[in-house]
Design a protein around this motif. Structure first.
Motif, PDB file in Angstrom:
ATOM      1  N   LEU A 187      -0.688   5.881   3.713  1.00  0.00           N
ATOM      2  CA  LEU A 187      -0.571   4.698   2.865  1.00  0.00           C
ATOM      3  C   LEU A 187       0.507   3.754   3.383  1.00  0.00           C
ATOM      4  N   LEU A 192       3.891  11.185  -4.410  1.00  0.00           N
ATOM      5  CA  LEU A 192       2.666  10.705  -3.788  1.00  0.00           C
ATOM      6  C   LEU A 192       1.758  10.192  -4.903  1.00  0.00           C
ATOM      7  N   CYS A 193       0.609   9.652  -4.539  1.00  0.00           N
ATOM      8  CA  CYS A 193      -0.305   9.129  -5.551  1.00  0.00           C
ATOM      9  C   CYS A 193      -1.418  10.131  -5.819  1.00  0.00           C
ATOM     10  N   PRO A 194      -1.442  10.729  -6.994  1.00  0.00           N
ATOM     11  CA  PRO A 194      -2.411  11.786  -7.284  1.00  0.00           C
ATOM     12  C   PRO A 194      -3.856  11.299  -7.273  1.00  0.00           C
ATOM     13  N   ASN A 195      -4.045   9.989  -7.454  1.00  0.00           N
ATOM     14  CA  ASN A 195      -5.414   9.477  -7.571  1.00  0.00           C
ATOM     15  C   ASN A 195      -6.058   9.208  -6.221  1.00  0.00           C
ATOM     16  N   LEU A 196      -5.277   9.271  -5.148  1.00  0.00           N
ATOM     17  CA  LEU A 196      -5.829   8.924  -3.838  1.00  0.00           C
ATOM     18  C   LEU A 196      -6.059  10.176  -3.000  1.00  0.00           C
ATOM     19  N   TYR A 232      -4.294   0.442  -5.825  1.00  0.00           N
ATOM     20  CA  TYR A 232      -4.626   1.778  -6.315  1.00  0.00           C
ATOM     21  C   TYR A 232      -3.377   2.665  -6.377  1.00  0.00           C
ATOM     22  N   ALA A 233      -2.533   2.559  -5.359  1.00  0.00           N
ATOM     23  CA  ALA A 233      -1.330   3.404  -5.305  1.00  0.00           C
ATOM     24  C   ALA A 233      -0.413   3.118  -6.494  1.00  0.00           C
ATOM     25  N   GLY A 266      -1.296   2.072  -9.399  1.00  0.00           N
ATOM     26  CA  GLY A 266      -1.912   2.699 -10.563  1.00  0.00           C
ATOM     27  C   GLY A 266      -1.699   4.197 -10.592  1.00  0.00           C
ATOM     28  N   GLY A 267      -1.652   4.796  -9.414  1.00  0.00           N
ATOM     29  CA  GLY A 267      -1.462   6.244  -9.330  1.00  0.00           C
ATOM     30  C   GLY A 267      -0.045   6.660  -9.644  1.00  0.00           C
TER      31      GLY A 267
END
Lengths: 337, 507
Positions: B105, B93-97, A209-210, A212-213
């Motif tokens: 993470l 950072l990961c915006p989707n999480l 997921y990371a 992909g983000g």
């Protein structure tokens, strides 16, 4: 003070955030809702549509597509794509059929086929990662390569007569009240369950997921990005091999032209299931729902005897477009905040 | 502070890139419990030094000692393991999480059967509480938060690894005043807990507000290490640019520019109640020839939107706009250009420069567009114009074939300015022309703007730095919540006056 910039006072951030969190599920939930609605419409239109077995047949007829969609979900979640899966399914079937014809032990055959699929996927992943090539091109090459290898094995169709394979093709696992499923359904649902666990309960899954983000963010966060990206294609390859075995159980043959275009069905199922093609958002259960939606479209067409089977394609095309537009709406909402 | 031993001790660091010596024998020390500012103009070697410390670049010469042990980091992960965490300018950072995942993470607590999500939440809440960020819901998605909060979450992630050294590389460049204060309070909390903080910022006010000690670099060499309290701002600036207050004298000169007499001249551009649904409204301004109109207001108050209306990039649906005495509707940027209006966007990377083209190609773009593509500007004219503007604007390197992406921010901005100057506009709209560029170049650009106005050009000047708006403008239009609230002639107006208008308490 010379920096004169200020945003409006933050509202109740906690509440807004929660809403945001739920919005993540929206596309996948829309798919489930669509499936239920279609089932209800079917039940109203045709007598006998509303039965447990109609639903179970959806699973039985689409076991291989479910498994393919699971592998594809991993790849698309990282922002990649795997076009080779249909060809790898055909190659798996050809290898299995040829080796069984040569008298190999069916379990050894299955093991070898799974290994081949996984290695094929890992090799593509390694090329994508090491040489920094677009997944589209690498897996397109994989598509041609695997399809070509099918013809090397045999140009003609090979029938499978192995007792284990035929028993799997005919076996019915009875459920309550005259309902039944095939062993393939159990395997496919097991694959879904394992994938769900891996994606949500392991560091590997979270890294998927990371990536992909934001791939560069994931790298700077010290995550194992290269390893994960290669493994994701390995998983897709393995899933293609499993799908190949399941397809063999279903069709009891190997044929070079089998599963042509199946990769596109898998991608369609994943997208309809709510996974964003740009990666980072999506659920494997959504992909399962996506496969069921595609399946029920087919069921509709077969119930409506007068319609040509091309209508399946047309409806799937319309659905795909609708869901991509839905996703666009969803991502726009996310960006604005 | 100086009694204790440094956590980071870099000695004689040299790093060379092909053709350039990026760092030349630089010493740098960082003590526990201090905020240490690293200062220098663009290209002074600040980022190279940080990258040497975080393992992105290998060191050619010199030693790095962290917590008493000699180190040579090969990757950022190794530096992280040694207790050095970095928060970059762009949030990585990961915006989707979710917030909690972003904090943990790769380090999620596990139990048999996978990630222990309850502990993930507990640990995330712990570190957020420590930083007084308890109001952030750890379960919310990162993208639902403002950039400022994301930056704080990035710091929370850095602190979750028990970092001994925290490097903040331009952390405030996209934050507003309140958010900067929030960040600073977090920085102070960490400092008091003994974390060594390396702070890099273009904003000198912020450096003076938060830092205890500073190291100044210039052209890859160490200028010196000072206690913040011992080095006044003028002294710091002269150490950074290496000239004794020359630049500041130039500024004085700019300030003494004669104000044009409004009554005598006809206005070049007049807007009455100009507005656009969903954008800004009530824009009533007058710009005379030779006048600088400053647009002031908070981020999001409608400054850029106003500029876009004046340039026809957005079409106005309310009010009237007259140019040179006749009423006009600007439907497209092209129609504005035809009326001798030029617009330099705040977003120079995306709406301005074409980074893979040369300085000359970028310079010539607007002129060529004005002539139409079938009438090519002759190469000799191109060369001549490029050389002329490189000289007058002091663009460095003075090479018309250099690629734009290799130029520093300040020089890129000059190229963008020159592009419009070539078209000889009567009105030049400048949106944040000095953002993110170093103080030397900033002074040059301010001086240039002032000079252009003296030469009779009308200018609409937009900047987030009120000080700069006040210094340059003849009139200040104040925007608030997407409409114009005041039009103040700049005679002895102070920052407080304008801020009172913006705050809406006075007036």
């Amino acid at each position: 003070m010379s920096v004169l910039t200020r945003t409006p006072a933050p509202l109740d951030r906690r509440r807004i955030s929660r809403l945001q969190g739920k919005a993540r599920y929206a596309p996948s939930l829309a798919t489930v809702g669509l499936f239920l609605a279609m089932f209800a419409v079917g039940a109203a239109m045709y007598p006998g549509f509303l039965s447990g077995q109609v639903f179970l047949n959806l699973l039985i007829d689409n076991t291989f597509l479910i498994v393919l969609a699971v592998g594809m979900t991993f790849v698309i979640l990282t922002g990649g794509i795997d076009l080779s899966v249909g060809s790898v399914v055909a190659l798996s079937m050809m290898i299995a059929a040829a080796l069984l014809q040569a008298g190999w032990n069916p379990f050894a055959v299955i093991l070898l086929v799974l290994l081949t699929g996984a290695v094929f996927g890992l090799a593509m992943g390694a090329v994508i990662q090491v040489f920094e090539i677009q997944p589209f091109i690498v897996t397109l090459a994989g598509l041609f390569l695997a399809r070509g290898l099918c013809y090397v094995i045999s140009v003609d169709s090979i029938t499978v007569t192995d007792p284990f394979f035929t028993s799997m093709a005919q076996a019915r696992i009875p459920l309550a009240d005259k309902l039944f499923v095939s062993p393939g359904v159990v395997i496919a649902l097991l694959v879904v369950a394992v994938a769900f666990y891996v994606l949500h309960q392991t560091r590997f899954g979270r890294t998927v997921y990371a990536i992909g983000g934001g791939e560069s963010s994931a790298l700077l966060m010290g995550l194992a990005v290269p390893r994960t990206k290669i493994l994701v294609y390995g998983i897709s390859g393995l899933c293609s091999a499993i799908a190949g075995i399941l397809f063999s159980f279903y069709s009891l043959s190997g044929y070079s032209l089998a599963a042509t275009g199946l990769e596109l069905d898998a991608i369609a199922a994943v997208v309809v299931g709510g996974t964003l093609l740009t990666g980072g958002y999506g659920y494997v259960l959504g992909s399962l729902a996506g496969v069921l939606v595609l399946g029920i479209v087919q069921t509709f067409i077969s119930y409506e005897g007068t319609l040509s089977s091309w209508w399946t394609r047309i409806v799937i095309g319309a659905l795909l477009l609708a869901f991509i537009l839905l996703q666009k709406l969803f991502t726009r909402k996310v960006r604005l905040t | 502070m100086s009694e204790s031993t440094p956590v980071v001790d870099m000695k004689g660091i040299s790093i060379a890139f092909p053709g350039v010596k990026a760092l030349d024998g630089v010493d740098f020390r960082l003590f526990p419990g201090e905020v240490h500012a690293l200062l220098g103009e663009n290209g002074a070697g600040k980022s190279t030094l940080i990258k040497a410390l975080t393992g992105v670049y290998a060191v050619d010469d010199g030693t790095i000692t962290v917590l008493g042990a000699r180190q040579s980091f090969g990757t950022p992960a190794e530096a992280q393991a040694a207790g050095i965490s970095t928060v970059y300018q762009e949030v990585n950072l990961c915006p989707n999480l979710s917030v909690e995942e972003n904090i943990l993470l790769g380090r999620e607590p596990r139990r048999r059967g996978g990630i222990h999500w309850r502990n993930v939440r507990r640990k995330a809440e712990e570190v957020l509480d420590q930083l007084q960020l308890g109001h952030i819901d750890p379960r919310s998605v990162l993208s639902s938060h403002s950039i400022a909060v994301q930056q704080l979450i990035a710091i929370a992630r850095a602190m979750q690894v028990e970092a001994r050294v925290l490097i903040l590389d331009e952390p405030t460049s996209s934050l507003d005043a309140d958010e900067v204060q929030q960040l600073f309070s977090v920085i102070r909390t960490l400092r008091d807990r003994g974390v060594a903080i390396l702070f890099v910022s273009h904003f000198l006010e912020q450096v003076y507000e938060v830092s205890d000690r500073m190291t100044v670099l210039r052209n890859g060499r160490l200028v010196g290490e000072y206690l913040t309290a011992d080095l006044p701002r003028m002294g710091l600036i002269s150490k950074m640019i290496g000239k004794e207050l020359d630049a500041l004298a130039e500024l004085e000169e700019a300030e003494s520019r004669r104000q044009p007499d409004r009554a005598e001249r006809t206005p070049f551009l007049q807007a009455e109640g100009l507005g656009r649904k969903g954008s800004v409204r009530d824009v009533t301004i007058t710009v005379h020839a030779g006048e600088i109109l400053g647009l002031a207001g908070l981020l999001g108050s409608g400054r850029t939107e106003t500029a876009r209306l004046l340039f026809g990039a957005d079409r106005a649906d309310q009010g009237r706009l007259s140019i040179n005495g006749s009423v006009r509707t600007l439907r497209t940027p092209r129609s504005a250009i035809d009326r001798d209006i030029a617009f330099s966007s705040e977003n120079r990377k995306e709406e301005g420069l074409i980074s893979d083209l040369s300085v000359r190609d970028n310079l010539i773009l607007a002129m060529q567009a004005g002539k139409g593509w079938w009438r090519r500007v002759p190469r000799s004219t191109q060369d001549q114009l490029a050389e002329q503007f490189i000289e007058t604007l002091d663009i460095r390197p003075a090479n018309k074939d250099a690629l734009i992406r290799d130029l520093s921010g300040g020089n890129q901005q000059k190229v963008l300015l020159a592009r419009w100057l070539i078209t000889e506009p009567k009105l030049l709209i400048l949106d944040e022309p000095t953002r993110g560029i170093d103080i030397g170049a900033k002074t040059q650009i301010q001086k240039l703007i002032s000079g252009l106005a003296s030469g009779g050009m009308s200018i609409v000047f937009i900047s987030a730095e009120l000080e700069e708006v006040l210094r340059l403008s003849d009139t200040i239009a104040v925007l608030k919540d997407r409409h114009m609230v005041a039009d103040i002639p700049n005679d002895g107006v102070t920052m407080e006056d304008v801020m009172t208008v913006i705050a809406g308490t006075g007036a």
